[in-house]
Design a protein around this motif. Structure first.
Motif, PDB file in Angstrom:
ATOM      1  N   ALA A 206      41.085  36.589  43.937  1.00  0.00           N
ATOM      2  CA  ALA A 206      41.699  35.308  43.564  1.00  0.00           C
ATOM      3  C   ALA A 206      42.558  35.478  42.310  1.00  0.00           C
ATOM      4  O   ALA A 206      43.671  34.940  42.227  1.00  0.00           O
ATOM      5  CB  ALA A 206      40.625  34.247  43.341  1.00  0.00           C
ATOM      6  N   ARG A 207      42.048  36.231  41.314  1.00  0.00           N
ATOM      7  CA  ARG A 207      42.824  36.472  40.083  1.00  0.00           C
ATOM      8  C   ARG A 207      44.088  37.269  40.384  1.00  0.00           C
ATOM      9  O   ARG A 207      45.157  36.979  39.852  1.00  0.00           O
ATOM     10  CB  ARG A 207      41.977  37.219  39.048  1.00  0.00           C
ATOM     11  CG  ARG A 207      41.054  36.310  38.261  1.00  0.00           C
ATOM     12  CD  ARG A 207      40.580  36.944  36.967  1.00  0.00           C
ATOM     13  NE  ARG A 207      40.040  38.291  37.126  1.00  0.00           N
ATOM     14  CZ  ARG A 207      38.758  38.586  37.231  1.00  0.00           C
ATOM     15  NH1 ARG A 207      37.850  37.635  37.179  1.00  0.00           N
ATOM     16  NH2 ARG A 207      38.370  39.834  37.363  1.00  0.00           N
ATOM     17  N   LEU A 208      43.965  38.253  41.254  1.00  0.00           N
ATOM     18  CA  LEU A 208      45.119  39.065  41.629  1.00  0.00           C
ATOM     19  C   LEU A 208      46.176  38.211  42.332  1.00  0.00           C
ATOM     20  O   LEU A 208      47.369  38.315  42.040  1.00  0.00           O
ATOM     21  CB  LEU A 208      44.679  40.215  42.535  1.00  0.00           C
ATOM     22  CG  LEU A 208      45.780  41.147  43.039  1.00  0.00           C
ATOM     23  CD1 LEU A 208      46.471  41.844  41.877  1.00  0.00           C
ATOM     24  CD2 LEU A 208      45.214  42.162  44.013  1.00  0.00           C
ATOM     25  N   GLN A 209      45.733  37.360  43.237  1.00  0.00           N
ATOM     26  CA  GLN A 209      46.672  36.480  43.948  1.00  0.00           C
ATOM     27  C   GLN A 209      47.363  35.519  42.973  1.00  0.00           C
ATOM     28  O   GLN A 209      48.568  35.277  43.077  1.00  0.00           O
ATOM     29  CB  GLN A 209      45.958  35.712  45.050  1.00  0.00           C
ATOM     30  CG  GLN A 209      45.574  36.585  46.227  1.00  0.00           C
ATOM     31  CD  GLN A 209      44.707  35.850  47.252  1.00  0.00           C
ATOM     32  OE1 GLN A 209      44.006  34.906  46.922  1.00  0.00           O
ATOM     33  NE2 GLN A 209      44.764  36.318  48.497  1.00  0.00           N
ATOM     34  N   GLN A 210      46.624  35.001  42.008  1.00  0.00           N
ATOM     35  CA  GLN A 210      47.200  34.094  41.010  1.00  0.00           C
ATOM     36  C   GLN A 210      48.241  34.836  40.163  1.00  0.00           C
ATOM     37  O   GLN A 210      49.316  34.313  39.879  1.00  0.00           O
ATOM     38  CB  GLN A 210      46.100  33.510  40.106  1.00  0.00           C
ATOM     39  CG  GLN A 210      46.608  32.541  39.061  1.00  0.00           C
ATOM     40  CD  GLN A 210      47.227  31.304  39.674  1.00  0.00           C
ATOM     41  OE1 GLN A 210      46.690  30.726  40.597  1.00  0.00           O
ATOM     42  NE2 GLN A 210      48.375  30.902  39.156  1.00  0.00           N
ATOM     43  N   THR A 211      47.924  36.054  39.785  1.00  0.00           N
ATOM     44  CA  THR A 211      48.859  36.863  38.993  1.00  0.00           C
ATOM     45  C   THR A 211      50.123  37.145  39.799  1.00  0.00           C
ATOM     46  O   THR A 211      51.235  37.068  39.267  1.00  0.00           O
ATOM     47  CB  THR A 211      48.184  38.182  38.552  1.00  0.00           C
ATOM     48  OG1 THR A 211      47.003  37.874  37.810  1.00  0.00           O
ATOM     49  CG2 THR A 211      49.109  39.011  37.690  1.00  0.00           C
ATOM     50  N   GLN A 212      49.977  37.444  41.079  1.00  0.00           N
ATOM     51  CA  GLN A 212      51.137  37.690  41.937  1.00  0.00           C
ATOM     52  C   GLN A 212      52.009  36.436  42.047  1.00  0.00           C
ATOM     53  O   GLN A 212      53.236  36.513  41.998  1.00  0.00           O
ATOM     54  CB  GLN A 212      50.703  38.150  43.326  1.00  0.00           C
ATOM     55  CG  GLN A 212      50.169  39.561  43.352  1.00  0.00           C
ATOM     56  CD  GLN A 212      49.592  39.954  44.703  1.00  0.00           C
ATOM     57  OE1 GLN A 212      49.037  39.133  45.424  1.00  0.00           O
ATOM     58  NE2 GLN A 212      49.719  41.227  45.042  1.00  0.00           N
ATOM     59  N   GLN A 213      51.371  35.278  42.168  1.00  0.00           N
ATOM     60  CA  GLN A 213      52.119  34.023  42.245  1.00  0.00           C
ATOM     61  C   GLN A 213      52.867  33.769  40.931  1.00  0.00           C
ATOM     62  O   GLN A 213      54.025  33.343  40.944  1.00  0.00           O
ATOM     63  CB  GLN A 213      51.192  32.855  42.562  1.00  0.00           C
ATOM     64  CG  GLN A 213      50.695  32.847  43.981  1.00  0.00           C
ATOM     65  CD  GLN A 213      49.655  31.765  44.235  1.00  0.00           C
ATOM     66  OE1 GLN A 213      49.147  31.138  43.314  1.00  0.00           O
ATOM     67  NE2 GLN A 213      49.313  31.567  45.503  1.00  0.00           N
ATOM     68  N   ASN A 214      52.211  34.026  39.810  1.00  0.00           N
ATOM     69  CA  ASN A 214      52.865  33.869  38.504  1.00  0.00           C
ATOM     70  C   ASN A 214      54.066  34.802  38.390  1.00  0.00           C
ATOM     71  O   ASN A 214      55.124  34.414  37.887  1.00  0.00           O
ATOM     72  CB  ASN A 214      51.885  34.140  37.369  1.00  0.00           C
ATOM     73  CG  ASN A 214      50.825  33.073  37.238  1.00  0.00           C
ATOM     74  OD1 ASN A 214      50.947  31.984  37.779  1.00  0.00           O
ATOM     75  ND2 ASN A 214      49.756  33.390  36.530  1.00  0.00           N
ATOM     76  N   PHE A 215      53.891  36.024  38.850  1.00  0.00           N
ATOM     77  CA  PHE A 215      54.963  37.013  38.810  1.00  0.00           C
ATOM     78  C   PHE A 215      56.157  36.541  39.639  1.00  0.00           C
ATOM     79  O   PHE A 215      57.305  36.607  39.194  1.00  0.00           O
ATOM     80  CB  PHE A 215      54.435  38.356  39.321  1.00  0.00           C
ATOM     81  CG  PHE A 215      55.419  39.479  39.210  1.00  0.00           C
ATOM     82  CD1 PHE A 215      55.664  40.088  37.992  1.00  0.00           C
ATOM     83  CD2 PHE A 215      56.094  39.944  40.330  1.00  0.00           C
ATOM     84  CE1 PHE A 215      56.567  41.126  37.882  1.00  0.00           C
ATOM     85  CE2 PHE A 215      57.002  40.977  40.230  1.00  0.00           C
ATOM     86  CZ  PHE A 215      57.237  41.576  39.003  1.00  0.00           C
ATOM     87  N   GLN A 216      55.889  36.042  40.837  1.00  0.00           N
ATOM     88  CA  GLN A 216      56.968  35.537  41.698  1.00  0.00           C
ATOM     89  C   GLN A 216      57.682  34.356  41.042  1.00  0.00           C
ATOM     90  O   GLN A 216      58.907  34.240  41.109  1.00  0.00           O
ATOM     91  CB  GLN A 216      56.421  35.145  43.065  1.00  0.00           C
ATOM     92  CG  GLN A 216      56.037  36.327  43.920  1.00  0.00           C
ATOM     93  CD  GLN A 216      55.352  35.916  45.222  1.00  0.00           C
ATOM     94  OE1 GLN A 216      54.888  34.787  45.371  1.00  0.00           O
ATOM     95  NE2 GLN A 216      55.281  36.844  46.172  1.00  0.00           N
ATOM     96  N   SER A 217      56.917  33.496  40.406  1.00  0.00           N
ATOM     97  CA  SER A 217      57.498  32.345  39.723  1.00  0.00           C
ATOM     98  C   SER A 217      58.427  32.793  38.590  1.00  0.00           C
ATOM     99  O   SER A 217      59.532  32.263  38.429  1.00  0.00           O
ATOM    100  CB  SER A 217      56.381  31.454  39.169  1.00  0.00           C
ATOM    101  OG  SER A 217      56.911  30.433  38.375  1.00  0.00           O
TER     102      SER A 217
END
Length: 108
Positions: free
Chosen positions: A16-27
């Motif tokens: 879940a943390r990894l997915q959140q970090t990936q979403q932040n990166f894309q943003s």
């Protein structure tokens, strides 16, 4: 995230943390792209404005209307807008670098 009995809770949390970090990166990447586009538009506007003679009428866009302005004020305004975009881009680059480190740490 749905609870899957085959995946341990610790792994689910890390995922879940990894997915959140990936979403932040894309943003961040999208924001940087948008800033780059704004910077390019501002530079083109400055270029055209500087070509205009001092006695020509110039206008600035305000919402859905154009307002008559003076050339020097518009140049100053656009220069400030360009500097602000540079500052924002710099901050986003720093955030991007931190997220890259976080993502690499998540891979190990």
């Amino acid at each position: 995230m749905s609870s899957n009995p085959q995946i341990p809770p610790l792994v689910q949390e890390q995922l879940a943390r990894l997915q959140q970090t990936q979403q932040n990166f894309q943003s961040i990447m999208m924001q940087k792209q948008q800033l780059e586009s704004e910077k390019h538009e501002t530079e083109k506007a400055l270029e055209e404005l500087k070509k205009a003679s001092d006695d020509e009428s110039v206008f600035k866009h305000a919402g859905t209307i154009l307002i008559k302005s003076n050339k020097e004020d518009l140049i100053e305004e656009l220069d400030e807008k360009k500097e602000l975009a540079k500052t924002k881009a710099s901050l986003l680059t720093k955030q991007e670098e931190r997220l890259k480190i976080t993502l690499k740490e998540g891979e190990t």
